[in-house]
Scaffold this motif. Structure first.
Motif, mmCIF file in Angstrom:
data_model
loop_
_atom_site.group_PDB
_atom_site.id
_atom_site.type_symbol
_atom_site.label_atom_id
_atom_site.label_comp_id
_atom_site.label_asym_id
_atom_site.label_seq_id
_atom_site.Cartn_x
_atom_site.Cartn_y
_atom_site.Cartn_z
ATOM 1 N N LEU A 68 0.834 -1.206 0.000
ATOM 2 C CA LEU A 68 0.000 0.000 0.000
ATOM 3 C C LEU A 68 0.867 1.254 0.000
ATOM 4 O O LEU A 68 0.633 2.185 -0.764
ATOM 5 C CB LEU A 68 -0.927 -0.006 1.225
ATOM 6 C CG LEU A 68 -1.953 1.111 1.262
ATOM 7 C CD1 LEU A 68 -3.077 0.833 0.286
ATOM 8 C CD2 LEU A 68 -2.508 1.292 2.658
ATOM 9 N N THR A 69 1.881 1.243 0.838
ATOM 10 C CA THR A 69 2.708 2.443 0.919
ATOM 11 C C THR A 69 3.619 2.575 -0.296
ATOM 12 O O THR A 69 4.005 3.674 -0.653
ATOM 13 C CB THR A 69 3.554 2.443 2.203
ATOM 14 O OG1 THR A 69 4.164 1.155 2.322
ATOM 15 C CG2 THR A 69 2.712 2.706 3.425
ATOM 16 N N ALA A 70 3.941 1.440 -0.922
ATOM 17 C CA ALA A 70 4.820 1.509 -2.090
ATOM 18 C C ALA A 70 4.059 1.950 -3.329
ATOM 19 O O ALA A 70 4.647 2.397 -4.298
ATOM 20 C CB ALA A 70 5.471 0.155 -2.330
ATOM 21 N N GLN A 71 2.718 1.821 -3.264
ATOM 22 C CA GLN A 71 1.886 2.045 -4.442
ATOM 23 C C GLN A 71 2.110 3.409 -5.077
ATOM 24 O O GLN A 71 2.209 3.531 -6.287
ATOM 25 C CB GLN A 71 0.427 1.905 -4.011
ATOM 26 C CG GLN A 71 -0.501 1.639 -5.154
ATOM 27 C CD GLN A 71 -1.905 1.342 -4.651
ATOM 28 O OE1 GLN A 71 -2.215 1.573 -3.492
ATOM 29 N NE2 GLN A 71 -2.737 0.830 -5.516
ATOM 30 N N TYR A 72 2.155 4.446 -4.251
ATOM 31 C CA TYR A 72 2.285 5.792 -4.792
ATOM 32 C C TYR A 72 3.664 6.382 -4.514
ATOM 33 O O TYR A 72 3.836 7.590 -4.532
ATOM 34 C CB TYR A 72 1.198 6.691 -4.190
ATOM 35 C CG TYR A 72 -0.188 6.221 -4.510
ATOM 36 C CD1 TYR A 72 -0.682 6.314 -5.806
ATOM 37 C CD2 TYR A 72 -0.998 5.661 -3.538
ATOM 38 C CE1 TYR A 72 -1.952 5.860 -6.122
ATOM 39 C CE2 TYR A 72 -2.272 5.216 -3.844
ATOM 40 C CZ TYR A 72 -2.741 5.317 -5.138
ATOM 41 O OH TYR A 72 -3.993 4.869 -5.437
ATOM 42 N N SER A 73 4.638 5.486 -4.232
ATOM 43 C CA SER A 73 5.950 5.991 -3.834
ATOM 44 C C SER A 73 6.643 6.703 -4.990
ATOM 45 O O SER A 73 7.545 7.497 -4.777
ATOM 46 C CB SER A 73 6.825 4.852 -3.314
ATOM 47 O OG SER A 73 7.019 3.911 -4.335
ATOM 48 N N GLN A 74 6.231 6.429 -6.224
ATOM 49 C CA GLN A 74 6.883 7.087 -7.347
ATOM 50 C C GLN A 74 6.188 8.386 -7.727
ATOM 51 O O GLN A 74 6.686 9.129 -8.568
ATOM 52 C CB GLN A 74 6.921 6.158 -8.557
ATOM 53 C CG GLN A 74 7.736 4.906 -8.275
ATOM 54 C CD GLN A 74 8.248 4.260 -9.536
ATOM 55 O OE1 GLN A 74 8.865 4.906 -10.351
ATOM 56 N NE2 GLN A 74 7.989 2.987 -9.699
ATOM 57 N N ALA A 75 5.016 8.649 -7.143
ATOM 58 C CA ALA A 75 4.281 9.871 -7.476
ATOM 59 C C ALA A 75 4.775 11.014 -6.604
ATOM 60 O O ALA A 75 5.180 10.801 -5.467
ATOM 61 C CB ALA A 75 2.786 9.658 -7.255
ATOM 62 N N LYS A 76 4.722 12.235 -7.168
ATOM 63 C CA LYS A 76 5.210 13.397 -6.423
ATOM 64 C C LYS A 76 4.335 13.677 -5.199
ATOM 65 O O LYS A 76 4.818 14.037 -4.145
ATOM 66 C CB LYS A 76 5.228 14.615 -7.341
ATOM 67 C CG LYS A 76 6.310 14.518 -8.403
ATOM 68 C CD LYS A 76 7.190 15.756 -8.403
ATOM 69 C CE LYS A 76 8.472 15.519 -9.157
ATOM 70 N NZ LYS A 76 8.309 15.601 -10.605
ATOM 71 N N LEU A 77 3.006 13.502 -5.382
ATOM 72 C CA LEU A 77 2.097 13.792 -4.274
ATOM 73 C C LEU A 77 2.056 12.654 -3.263
ATOM 74 O O LEU A 77 1.464 12.806 -2.196
ATOM 75 C CB LEU A 77 0.689 14.072 -4.803
ATOM 76 C CG LEU A 77 0.488 15.435 -5.450
ATOM 77 C CD1 LEU A 77 -0.923 15.572 -5.979
ATOM 78 C CD2 LEU A 77 0.774 16.558 -4.453
ATOM 79 N N GLY A 78 2.632 11.519 -3.620
ATOM 80 C CA GLY A 78 2.746 10.414 -2.673
ATOM 81 C C GLY A 78 1.405 9.936 -2.153
ATOM 82 O O GLY A 78 0.467 9.696 -2.913
ATOM 83 N N GLN A 79 1.323 9.834 -0.816
ATOM 84 C CA GLN A 79 0.154 9.215 -0.190
ATOM 85 C C GLN A 79 -1.138 10.025 -0.376
ATOM 86 O O GLN A 79 -2.226 9.522 -0.106
ATOM 87 C CB GLN A 79 0.418 9.006 1.309
ATOM 88 C CG GLN A 79 1.655 8.178 1.587
ATOM 89 C CD GLN A 79 1.610 6.829 0.908
ATOM 90 O OE1 GLN A 79 0.617 6.134 0.955
ATOM 91 N NE2 GLN A 79 2.694 6.453 0.245
ATOM 92 N N VAL A 80 -1.018 11.284 -0.816
ATOM 93 C CA VAL A 80 -2.223 12.073 -1.057
ATOM 94 C C VAL A 80 -3.141 11.349 -2.059
ATOM 95 O O VAL A 80 -4.365 11.443 -2.002
ATOM 96 C CB VAL A 80 -1.841 13.475 -1.578
ATOM 97 C CG1 VAL A 80 -3.076 14.287 -1.928
ATOM 98 C CG2 VAL A 80 -1.018 14.203 -0.525
ATOM 99 N N TRP A 81 -2.532 10.583 -2.943
ATOM 100 C CA TRP A 81 -3.312 9.860 -3.962
ATOM 101 C C TRP A 81 -4.222 8.799 -3.363
ATOM 102 O O TRP A 81 -5.189 8.401 -3.985
ATOM 103 C CB TRP A 81 -2.376 9.225 -5.001
ATOM 104 C CG TRP A 81 -1.817 10.248 -5.918
ATOM 105 C CD1 TRP A 81 -0.547 10.720 -5.951
ATOM 106 C CD2 TRP A 81 -2.532 10.956 -6.934
ATOM 107 N NE1 TRP A 81 -0.417 11.691 -6.914
ATOM 108 C CE2 TRP A 81 -1.632 11.846 -7.536
ATOM 109 C CE3 TRP A 81 -3.854 10.937 -7.392
ATOM 110 C CZ2 TRP A 81 -1.994 12.704 -8.569
ATOM 111 C CZ3 TRP A 81 -4.217 11.783 -8.429
ATOM 112 C CH2 TRP A 81 -3.294 12.658 -8.996
#
Lengths: 339, 274
Positions: free
Chosen positions: A94-107
């Motif tokens: 779950l935490t790795a899911q958006y690790s490449q996005a700039k907004l991160g966990q906001v997604w």
């Protein structure tokens, strides 16, 4: 490293060892039971007379056929022992899911909200399904979030084994850990969405009520149903990777028949629809779980809008998919990671 | 072998205590056959795929399914505390045999018996690429059935063993950023942290540097001392000499020789120099 001289047995000395064991059963489908007791006492006397066959030797030292499937109770125990792995894997994914996005966990919150916004634009405003549905925004958002949980569980379940072949081949653990873990990941995702949902509910003037607590049994049943479905899809997907191409279409069809963005109850009332179609629409598990969630959260969604025997339906689907899916997945346990 | 037989009535536990040889892997006349789809060239593979679906079995040959007999009638018995090297030229069936021992490939004929569940370490075995090395250590340990406390206790040991942090704080980076050598080292370190009954290593050490290879060879000897059995596939004869006392030589899927390292390697080196 000195060469040890322990290999004095004839079978190690001679190149190309030839064995003459015509009596050994070579039938593949009759492996000896792992529970077979090693021959001791009187049995050993006969074994001493002649060199034992490999099968006898294996039985004596408690060796089992490589890659055999554990019994169902043993499998459940193994799975329980791996519970920390299952939850840790879900959280890590779950935490790795958006690790490449700039907004991160906001997604985590943005993705479901944007989803709901798109459906509101198309169905609520352009197609006008919001007519006759009170509290349409909470109605729609609840539907989208609950549906996304089932949809994502099925979709990630399809790739649970085929997408983690490296892990499956490298380490040994009960394979059911993977699809179950992916479902837990989706459940965690849904809990994030539910936080957003509560804010939306309050913004649109839906008052908090004790019935909100009903969301917990509804979610539990839905989770069991999703996990079962995900286990079934994981087995199918591991044999036929093509399924992950097909699933988005099947899932979209399912979504449109599940009343995510309109009320099935309103659609059915006052129309001449064959009884069987009515029954199928109402018994659809996704629709059942969505309506249960709406019933518990939204005060203008009345019990009369629920299909008859709704809790029995919800529990029945969960039990059927959960138990059936688990057994179906276990039956192919030894084949995952092959090929 | 003969004296093992003489004391069978003492049972497994007694046998282990008195230093007798307890088998951990028994391969009994093993045949392994691969079936490969879509080998028929020329004709569009889509039509071949269709006819494969429509007429399974009967049209297997016509639709381009080929069989490859990768391992033929291989029998051997491995014992506790042994390190066994597997050698042979490329394509001789070494990796296939190890996969079958690990239960990842079905055997066509014969049977493979193992003590517990062997673990296979291959070159391509990726763990979770999108997670950090640290997470991989934790999850890998949990997946192998270690407890959180055990992992916590061995964590530093695993990281030090892998040597990932020698050139900076790389363990907190996602595994996809690692070089292939670094990833292979971390994988081996994770898998080797547990005391395996049977550990199968398929060229997993080849990508590591010399100092890591020395460390892993030491760990293999340690695992043997703890009564595990280690199989090692390697094209590095020195590595085999340093760690194994017994060698199986596979050629064209057949077991060509099985014996003490020096004897087999001498023959093998003569064979490959031709």
């Amino acid at each position: 490293m000195p060469v040890t001289t322990s290999h004095t047995g004839p079978e190690h000395r001679s190149p190309l060892p030839e064995r003459k064991q015509t009596d050994v059963s070579q039938v593949l489908d009759t492996p000896p039971s792992p529970a077979e007791p090693s021959p001791q006492g009187s049995g050993a006397a006969t074994a001493r007379a002649a060199a034992p066959t490999p099968a006898e030797l294996a039985a004596r030292y408690g060796l089992t056929v490589s890659g055999s499937r554990p019994s169902l109770p043993a499998y459940v125990v193994q799975l329980w022992q791996r519970r920390h792995f299952i939850t840790a894997f879900a959280t890590a994914k779950l935490t790795a899911q958006y690790s490449q996005a700039k907004l991160g966990q906001v997604w985590q919150i943005m993705t479901p909200l944007l989803n709901a916004a798109v459906y509101y634009l198309i169905f609520g405003i352009l197609l006008g399904t919001k007519r006759n549905v009170p509290d349409f925004v909470p109605f729609l958002v609840t539907g989208v979030f609950v549906w996304t949980f089932t949809q994502q569980s099925v979709q990630t379940g399809t790739r649970a084994i085929s997408g983690s072949l490296g892990l499956v081949r490298a380490l040994h653990f009960p394979r059911a850990s993977l699809p179950i873990s992916y479902c837990i990941q989706q459940l965690q995702q849904l809990l994030f969405s539910m936080c957003a949902l509560v804010v939306i509910l309050l913004c649109f003037g839906v008052p908090p009520a004790p019935s909100w607590l009903l969301a917990i049994p509804a979610l539990t049943l839905q989770f069991v149903f999703n996990a079962g479905l995900s286990l079934i899809m994981a087995r199918l997907g591991s044999k036929t990777p093509d399924l992950s191409q097909l699933m988005p279409f099947l899932l979209r069809t399912w979504m449109y028949t599940s009343g995510v963005m309109w009320s099935i109850d309103r659609m059915l009332s006052g129309r001449d629809i064959p009884q069987i179609v009515k029954l199928l629409l109402q018994a659809n598990p996704a629709a059942v779980y969505i309506d249960l969630m709406r019933f518990s959260l939204i005060d203008s969604f009345h019990a009369g809008q629920l299909p008859p025997h709704v809790w029995a339906l919800a529990a029945g689907w969960a039990l059927l998919a959960g138990v059936g899916g688990f057994i179906y997945f276990w039956q192919a346990e030894e084949t995952y990671g092959r090929g | 072998m003969a004296d093992t037989m003489a004391h069978t009535e003492t049972g497994t536990q007694d046998a282990a205590r008195s230093g007798e040889r307890v088998p951990t892997v028994i391969a009994d006349d093993v045949d392994i056959v691969y079936r490969v789809n879509g080998t028929k060239g020329g004709r569009g593979s889509a039509t071949a795929a269709l006819s494969r679906i429509l007429r399974p079995g009967a049209a297997a040959k016509a639709s381009g399914v080929r069989t490859v007999h990768a391992v033929r009638k291989v029998s051997f018995t491995a014992y506790k505390g042994e390190a066994i090297g597997l050698i042979g030229t490329n394509g001789s069936g070494k990796s296939t045999l190890l996969k079958a021992v690990a239960g990842l490939l079905p055997v066509e004929n014969g049977r493979i018996f193992t003590n517990g569940q062997p673990s296979l370490l291959g070159v391509n075995a990726a763990l979770m690429n999108d997670l950090t090395g640290e997470r991989n250590v934790h999850l890998g340990g949990l997946a192998m059935g270690m407890s959180r406390a055990q992992i916590k206790e061995r964590y530093q040991q695993i990281v030090d063993f892998s040597g990932i942090n020698e050139k900076g704080d790389f363990i907190t980076l996602p595994m996809r950023t690692y070089s292939s050598g670094m990833a292979a080292r971390l994988r081996f370190s994770i898998a080797a942290a547990k005391d395996h009954d049977v550990l199968l290593i398929d060229e997993a050490l080849a990508t590591g540097d010399r100092s890591f290879q020395r460390r892993s060879e030491a760990r293999i000897r340690e695992l043997r001392a703890e009564a595990g059995t280690v199989f090692l596939v390697s094209h590095n004869n020195k590595s085999i000499r340093d760690t194994c006392e017994r060698v199986l030589w596979l050629e064209r899927g057949e077991l060509r020789m099985d014996g003490p390292t020096e004897e087999v390697l001498k023959e093998y080196e003569a064979f490959t120099k031709k």
